[in-house]
Design a protein around this motif. Structure first.
Motif, PDB file in Angstrom:
ATOM      1  N   LYS A 129     -12.285  55.323  20.888  1.00  0.00           N
ATOM      2  CA  LYS A 129     -11.035  56.028  20.658  1.00  0.00           C
ATOM      3  C   LYS A 129     -10.001  55.647  21.709  1.00  0.00           C
ATOM      4  CE  LYS A 129     -13.519  60.079  18.840  1.00  0.00           C
ATOM      5  NZ  LYS A 129     -13.778  61.521  19.023  1.00  0.00           N
ATOM      6  N   ALA A 153      -8.807  63.608  10.436  1.00  0.00           N
ATOM      7  CA  ALA A 153      -8.382  64.724  11.284  1.00  0.00           C
ATOM      8  C   ALA A 153      -7.296  64.301  12.262  1.00  0.00           C
ATOM      9  CB  ALA A 153      -9.574  65.289  12.051  1.00  0.00           C
ATOM     10  N   TYR A 154      -7.326  63.034  12.671  1.00  0.00           N
ATOM     11  CA  TYR A 154      -6.326  62.558  13.631  1.00  0.00           C
ATOM     12  C   TYR A 154      -4.960  62.346  12.984  1.00  0.00           C
ATOM     13  CZ  TYR A 154     -10.405  61.735  16.562  1.00  0.00           C
ATOM     14  OH  TYR A 154     -11.560  61.891  17.289  1.00  0.00           O
ATOM     15  N   ASN A 210     -10.380  58.422  11.223  1.00  0.00           N
ATOM     16  CA  ASN A 210     -10.727  59.835  11.016  1.00  0.00           C
ATOM     17  C   ASN A 210      -9.497  60.584  10.516  1.00  0.00           C
ATOM     18  OD1 ASN A 210     -11.428  62.553  11.237  1.00  0.00           O
ATOM     19  ND2 ASN A 210     -12.748  62.179  13.009  1.00  0.00           N
ATOM     20  N   GLN A 226     -12.702  68.487   2.635  1.00  0.00           N
ATOM     21  CA  GLN A 226     -13.497  67.383   3.155  1.00  0.00           C
ATOM     22  C   GLN A 226     -14.419  66.853   2.067  1.00  0.00           C
ATOM     23  OE1 GLN A 226     -16.249  68.725   6.159  1.00  0.00           O
ATOM     24  NE2 GLN A 226     -16.779  70.570   5.061  1.00  0.00           N
ATOM     25  N   PRO A 251     -14.655  53.456  14.354  1.00  0.00           N
ATOM     26  CA  PRO A 251     -16.076  53.830  14.310  1.00  0.00           C
ATOM     27  C   PRO A 251     -16.972  52.664  14.691  1.00  0.00           C
ATOM     28  CG  PRO A 251     -14.911  54.605  12.363  1.00  0.00           C
ATOM     29  CD  PRO A 251     -13.974  53.683  13.076  1.00  0.00           C
ATOM     30  N   SER A 295     -17.573  56.626  18.028  1.00  0.00           N
ATOM     31  CA  SER A 295     -16.363  55.828  17.797  1.00  0.00           C
ATOM     32  C   SER A 295     -15.731  55.460  19.135  1.00  0.00           C
ATOM     33  CB  SER A 295     -15.342  56.598  16.961  1.00  0.00           C
ATOM     34  OG  SER A 295     -15.816  56.835  15.658  1.00  0.00           O
ATOM     35  N   ASP A 342      -8.842  55.676  16.252  1.00  0.00           N
ATOM     36  CA  ASP A 342     -10.269  55.427  16.470  1.00  0.00           C
ATOM     37  C   ASP A 342     -10.758  54.217  15.701  1.00  0.00           C
ATOM     38  OD1 ASP A 342      -9.761  56.811  14.062  1.00  0.00           O
ATOM     39  OD2 ASP A 342     -11.846  57.468  13.939  1.00  0.00           O
ATOM     40  N   ASP A 395     -18.431  60.442  20.116  1.00  0.00           N
ATOM     41  CA  ASP A 395     -18.862  60.792  18.752  1.00  0.00           C
ATOM     42  C   ASP A 395     -19.016  59.565  17.854  1.00  0.00           C
ATOM     43  OD1 ASP A 395     -18.819  63.511  19.408  1.00  0.00           O
ATOM     44  OD2 ASP A 395     -16.699  63.680  18.894  1.00  0.00           O
TER      45      ASP A 395
END
Length: 705
Positions: A338, A298-299, A296, A76, A463, A336, A461, A334
């Motif tokens: 989504k 992570a997605y 993101n 990260q 943001p 965002s 997402d 969070d």
């Protein structure tokens, strides 16, 4: 798994460990002590320890190297807070290494070749060796992996990067061993005798019963007390050591202009998310859609089946009651908007028992050859060759290879996605070849237990960020304030514009965040280059705010002058003045009195009985900690009126009814051990504090970072 692959995946861990190895365990949570004024030092020196300079160039190289390793390990981008963490850890490493090296060299402590060899490959290797050469899937130390690596390092050229990193790790282990020897020498000098044990036992078990009267400081209104310069000076002189400032601190006042997303911004982003939702419903390729549209990272990772409770709350109930292809959202989570889609749903096992053979492409000449070898092994197993025998011969995961490739039972989330997908979607007895970041796996599914519904959910997402118009409007307000304000009218102009003036007290030179302000590093750096009273000539961008600060106070390193701490000590000074008045009143009541009840009657208060107080816990029931009073009680004779005792909350007089002595101490050895353990727990911190004071550590990082 293969050694080179292992190290490339684990070297981040090794090197992060290296950062900490040279540190005492007891300084891990210690706040770094900073040095002299911001303007001290020269342009190339970031600090000094015991007269030895730390150059900015060398220090910065260490920081950059450690940041890179941290980033590789955790995958990260470093936030400002993490950058600050790595910088402080690197600084602590430098300071501790210099201090300890001087002490170790002074005593001539060494670590011999046999000791070093034993730490690495002996019967009980150093915990860092065990940790870094353990199988990532089983957690067991893999001695075969270590031996293979040591052989590779022995034959590697001196310029090999991996060999250099290994040398760094070994050097850090040796430094740590020297530190342990140094601390052991000091610890072995600590001693608790029988008298210490007896005193401690009585302090914790001897009971005192007494009665007291109290005249609280609150009985005298503050406005009835006049404080003189002499009162302040007397208190300051007596408590001067308490005002030692370990590092330069500065206090800011500031106003902020909100540039957070407006309702219009939120509506515009919601509209984008609405379009995403419509497109998500009709896309023929969910994976590609996510790769293109998700912000993101992570997605964008490979999707895995999840059981109920593993999704975020907004999705958990919805997705487990929906049909494949269902799209939920946009929903706000969070920060965002989504949109989530139910990509797949099935019923699968809760846990799987499997074994595998891991093939490292780097040892076979590439991924294609590794896959070909896995296919060949698969055919051999299907032809009757024992899986366990082939695992012991061919698997580079030596931890499981010694057990015939057995990984035992594991639940969802325990393995990398590719491995988990194969193990949970296959059937008992299947032989499957998959590729992960560790290499090529030949997996045999031995058993599956349980059965529950699982879902695979994809998410994109948007943001929630402010538009350029919103940011521009806030910036214009900040500029208008700057054009009207100066160091003299700062608060008046803020009031005129309806702005709240906030304060950030006692900020250190390396602070990253301030109360209510994340990533305020630029603002702090400005403040440590400004003069007291200065107003910034620009608005600093801090998160979604524009901030205009004023530097209102500077607390230099060292003993703070009286004028700086005067406001801080005023309540204590006022209580001392009150104590003198109340002591005179209480002494007048004590004169001629034969009982505590008579004293209470004279001063118009009541007697308070107290039972079972111990010296080791000087708490006055229903009041607070009163060290002077409880200490005086245990130093008094029963049935004798005391003199006035000036405490933390009032002035007291008391009479002891009696003491209850504990049973004789029968196990002094155990008592001594308990005291000794407590002493050892404090010793390490106190040792390093003493060494650091002696080393005269000076930290100039605030002007560089």
């Amino acid at each position: 798994m293969g050694i080179m692959s292992f190290l490339r995946n684990r070297m981040g861990v090794i090197l992060v460990v290296v950062i900490g190895l040279a540190l005492f365990a007891f300084i891990a949570s210690e706040a770094v002590q900073y040095g002299r004024s911001f303007f001290s030092g020269d342009r190339t020196t970031v600090g000094e320890v015991a007269g030895e300079k730390i150059s900015y160039e060398d220090f910065n190289k260490r920081v950059e190297f450690n940041e890179k390793q941290y980033q590789q390990q955790f995958g990260q981008n470093l936030t400002p807070q993490l950058v600050s963490y790595v910088q402080n850890m690197t600084w602590s490493q430098n300071v501790s290494q210099i201090i300890l090296k001087k002490e170790v060299d002074k005593l001539g402590l060494v670590v011999g070749e046999d000791e070093t060899r034993n730490m690495i490959s002996g019967p009980n290797p150093d915990p860092e060796i065990v940790r870094n050469f353990s199988n990532p899937q089983t957690g067991q130390f893999d001695r075969g992996q270590l031996n293979q690596f040591l052989s590779a390092m022995q034959n590697a050229p001196g310029a090999d990067e991996m060999k250099q990193r290994w040398s760094q790790l070994v050097a850090s282990l040796i430094d740590t061993k020297k530190t342990q020897k140094y601390l052991s020498l000091i610890r072995n000098g600590l001693y608790v005798n029988s008298l210490d044990a007896k005193d401690d036992y009585e302090a914790k078990n001897k009971l005192a019963n007494f009665k007291y009267v109290a005249l609280d400081y609150s009985t005298i209104p503050d406005n009835k007390v006049t404080l003189t310069d002499g009162d302040f000076q007397a208190y300051y002189d007596e408590h001067k050591a308490a005002f030692k400032n370990e590092q330069e601190l500065r206090t800011f006042k500031y106003v902020s202009f909100n540039a957070a997303p407006s309702k219009a911004d939120s509506a515009a982003i919601k509209a984008q998310a609405d379009k995403l939702a419509a497109d998500f419903k009709t896309t023929p390729n969910d994976s590609l859609f996510v790769q293109i549209n998700a912000v993101n990272a992570a997605y964008k990772a490979p999707l895995a089946f999840l059981r109920k409770g593993q999704l975020e709350p907004k999705l958990d109930t919805v997705m487990f009651n929906a049909s494949k292809g269902f799209v939920y959202g946009p929903y706000l989570s969070d920060g965002s908007y989504k949109v989530s889609k139910l990509v797949d749903v099935t019923v699968g096992p809760d846990s799987v028992k499997a074994r595998h053979i891991l093939i490292n492409p780097q040892l076979t000449g590439g991924l294609d050859k590794a896959k070909a070898q896995a296919d060949s092994l698969k055919k051999l197993i299907q032809g009757g060759k024992p899986f366990a025998d082939l695992a012991k011969t061919y698997s580079t995961d030596k931890g499981s290879a010694e057990k015939g490739g057995d990984l035992g039972y594991f639940g969802r989330g325990a393995m990398v996605p590719q491995f988990e997908e194969a193990a949970f979607t296959g059937k008992k007895g299947d032989l499957v070849v998959v590729t992960s970041q560790f290499g090529v796996h030949l997996i045999q599914i031995e058993d599956q237990k349980g059965s529950s519904k699982v879902v695979k959910v994809a998410t994109v997402d948007r943001p929630l960020t402010a538009s350029s118009q919103t940011q521009s409007a806030a910036f214009s307000k900040a500029q208008s304030f700057l054009s009207a304000a100066n160091s003299d009218n700062f608060e008046a102009e803020a009031k005129k514009m309806g702005l709240q003036v906030k304060t950030a007290d006692d900020v250190n030179g390396l602070a990253v965040s301030l109360p209510g302000l994340e990533n305020a590093r630029d603002m702090v750096k400005w403040g440590f280059g400004a003069e007291k009273g200065a107003l910034a000539d620009k608005a600093f961008t801090v998160g979604n705010q524009y901030v205009v600060p004023k530097l209102v106070e500077i607390k230099p390193e060292g003993i703070l002058p009286l004028e700086v701490v005067k406001k801080q000590i005023e309540p204590a000074v006022r209580n001392i003045v009150k104590a003198k008045q109340l002591s005179e009143k209480l002494q007048g009541a004590l004169n001629g009195a034969s009982s505590i009840e008579q004293v209470a009657q004279k001063v118009g208060t009541s007697v308070v009985p107290v039972e079972n107080v111990v010296f080791a816990n000087p708490i006055l029931p229903a009041v607070a900690q009163e060290n002077k009073l409880i200490g005086a009680v245990f130093g008094s004779q029963p049935n004798k009126l005391s003199k006035p005792i000036e405490g933390e909350h009032g002035v007291y007089a008391f009479v002891v009814n009696g003491f209850v002595n504990p049973a004789p101490l029968t196990n002094a050895v155990r008592q001594r051990e308990q005291i000794g353990q407590a002493l050892l727990q404090r010793a390490d911190n106190q040792i390093f504090d003493a060494l650091k004071d002696k080393a005269n550590v000076k930290d100039y990082r605030a002007k560089f970072m």
